[in-house]
Write an enzyme that holds these catalytic residues in place. Structure first.
Site, PDB file in Angstrom:
ATOM      1  NE  ARG A 106      -3.913   0.563   1.874  1.00  0.00           N
ATOM      2  CZ  ARG A 106      -5.149   0.676   2.371  1.00  0.00           C
ATOM      3  NH1 ARG A 106      -5.368   1.412   3.445  1.00  0.00           N
ATOM      4  NH2 ARG A 106      -6.145   0.038   1.815  1.00  0.00           N
ATOM      5  CG  HIS A 133      -8.319   0.171  -3.108  1.00  0.00           C
ATOM      6  ND1 HIS A 133      -7.550  -0.928  -2.796  1.00  0.00           N
ATOM      7  CD2 HIS A 133      -9.019   0.480  -1.980  1.00  0.00           C
ATOM      8  CE1 HIS A 133      -7.782  -1.272  -1.531  1.00  0.00           C
ATOM      9  NE2 HIS A 133      -8.665  -0.427  -1.020  1.00  0.00           N
ATOM     10  CD  GLN A 136     -13.055  -1.704  -1.244  1.00  0.00           C
ATOM     11  OE1 GLN A 136     -12.227  -1.670  -0.355  1.00  0.00           O
ATOM     12  NE2 GLN A 136     -14.267  -2.211  -1.072  1.00  0.00           N
ATOM     13  CB  CYS A 262     -14.068   1.210  -0.387  1.00  0.00           C
ATOM     14  SG  CYS A 262     -13.428   2.863  -0.106  1.00  0.00           S
ATOM     15  NE  ARG A 290     -10.447  -5.281  -0.002  1.00  0.00           N
ATOM     16  CZ  ARG A 290      -9.680  -4.281   0.468  1.00  0.00           C
ATOM     17  NH1 ARG A 290     -10.239  -3.235   1.020  1.00  0.00           N
ATOM     18  NH2 ARG A 290      -8.361  -4.309   0.347  1.00  0.00           N
TER      19      ARG A 290
HETATM   20  N1   CP Z   1     -11.320  -0.223   2.080  1.00  0.00           N
HETATM   21  C1   CP Z   1     -10.053  -0.299   2.548  1.00  0.00           C
HETATM   22  O1   CP Z   1      -9.093  -0.523   1.804  1.00  0.00           O
HETATM   23  O2   CP Z   1      -9.955  -0.152   3.887  1.00  0.00           O
HETATM   24  P1   CP Z   1      -8.599   0.004   4.731  1.00  0.00           P
HETATM   25  O3   CP Z   1      -8.020   1.361   4.374  1.00  0.00           O
HETATM   26  O4   CP Z   1      -9.056  -0.061   6.140  1.00  0.00           O
HETATM   27  O5   CP Z   1      -7.653  -1.091   4.354  1.00  0.00           O
HETATM   28  N1  NVA Z   2     -10.004   6.620  -1.426  1.00  0.00           N
HETATM   29  C1  NVA Z   2      -9.605   6.186  -0.117  1.00  0.00           C
HETATM   30  C2  NVA Z   2      -9.825   4.724   0.000  1.00  0.00           C
HETATM   31  C3  NVA Z   2      -9.464   4.138   1.334  1.00  0.00           C
HETATM   32  C4  NVA Z   2      -9.663   2.666   1.393  1.00  0.00           C
HETATM   33  C5  NVA Z   2      -8.153   6.548   0.133  1.00  0.00           C
HETATM   34  O1  NVA Z   2      -7.327   6.452  -0.766  1.00  0.00           O
HETATM   35  O2  NVA Z   2      -7.863   6.947   1.267  1.00  0.00           O
END
Ligand code: CP
Ligand code: NVA
Length: 304
Positions: A106, A133, A136, A262, A290
């Site tokens: 990430r 993402h 997701q 999400c 997920r």
């Molecule tokens: N939706 C999602 O990716 O959640 P987190 O940021 O908690 O991993």
């Molecule tokens: N769009 C959000 C998604 C988090 C899961 C971000 O990037 O923070």
């Protein structure tokens, strides 16, 4: 599902058959787990996770997913590795490839993932970048398939920020033949090249009007106006009140429309609690999925 790709960075690496195959596998793995447990098909396999940003769902679902498949996970905050002292991502990729069977990262800059993938001999999974993402969206389309019993021919309304999740959802729509109408303020549209590519295989409409997007929609989706990488608190003013998913906007979609987010959500900003907790919301199934969809992905990539 056998995949041609080594890595999953955006979803564009998948063919429609592979994408739909992963969703089928996810649903099977969910049933298998609920019947008593998954087979340990990733016994002795390891997943190394690198986080530059915080996470609840991604971290926990990958970790528990690997455990339930008989494998093991190592979780690294990028601050705790030599990356924080300037070791290159190329050298990190080569080193990790000698230990682990798969890397999930990430990151802020999507380019970092591309470098990680280019220099790793093992699969690399995008666990969220500023631009995409994909994990997701596997869970989201699995959820839509479960609830609507089909994907092709449906319409998704995306409301709010044309962000990383939106970019990946556009690829998902193109892969499954779903129409998508995206309502954002001017200047907050999704990535132009993603829209251009997806338009070759799906109807992707961009609008500034949320009610145009929700017209005849089967699925209504939103996400935070302030993604982790967007630090400017003033941007929220560009979205409110027009781009909030509230009961009035939900009513303008199809009667049986479902609501996805999400998570994490900023309650009363991009969506009201009445919608998040209402009977059209499927957010907890979406969060659970997920776990199942990433298992399907891990098995496909690690066993390729
Ligand atoms: N939706 C999602 O990716 O959640 P987190 O940021 O908690 O991993
Ligand atoms: N769009 C959000 C998604 C988090 C899961 C971000 O990037 O923070």
């Amino acid at each position: 599902m056998k995949l041609k790709t080594k890595d999953l960075l955006t979803l564009a690496e998948l063919t429609p058959k592979e994408f739909l195959g992963l969703i089928d596998d996810s649903i099977k793995l969910k049933k298998e787990l609920k019947k008593g447990g998954n087979k340990p098909v990733l016994k002795n396999k390891t997943l190394t996770m690198i986080f530059q940003k915080p996470s609840t769902r991604t971290r926990v679902s990958f970790e528990i997913g690997m455990f339930q498949l008989g494998g093991h996970t190592i979780n690294l905050s990028s601050n705790d590795t030599q990356l924080s002292r300037g070791e290159s991502i190329e050298d990190t990729a080569k080193t990790l490839s000698r230990y682990t069977d798969c890397i999930m990262a990430r990151v802020y800059d999507h380019e970092l993932l591309q470098k990680l993938s280019a220099h790793s001999s093992v699969p690399v999974i995008n666990g969220l970048s500023d631009s995409f993402h994909p994990c997701q969206i596997l869970a989201d389309f699995m959820t839509i398939q479960e609830k609507k019993k089909k994907l092709k021919g449906l319409k998704i309304a995306w409301i709010g920020d044309g962000n990383n999740v939106c970019n990946s959802m556009i690829y998902g729509a193109a892969l499954s033949g779903i129409d998508m109408s995206i309502a954002t303020p001017k200047g907050y549209e999704p990535d132009k090249s993603v829209v251009k590519e997806a338009k070759k295989s799906a109807n992707i409409e961009l609008t500034v009007d949320p009610f145009t997007a929700t017209k005849n929609a089967d699925v209504v989706v939103t996400d935070t106006y302030s993604s982790i990488h967007n630090k400017d608190p003033k941007r929220i003013k560009k979205f409110l009140p027009k781009y909030q998913v509230n009961p009035k906007l939900m009513k303008s979609a199809k009667k049986d429309a479902i609501f996805l987010h999400c998570l994490p959500a900023k309650r009363e900003q991009e969506v009201t609690s009445s919608v998040l907790d209402g009977n059209q919301s499927v957010i907890w199934d979406e969060a659970e999925n997920r776990l199942h969809s990433q298992k399907a992905l891990l098995i496909s990539l690690i066993h390729a």
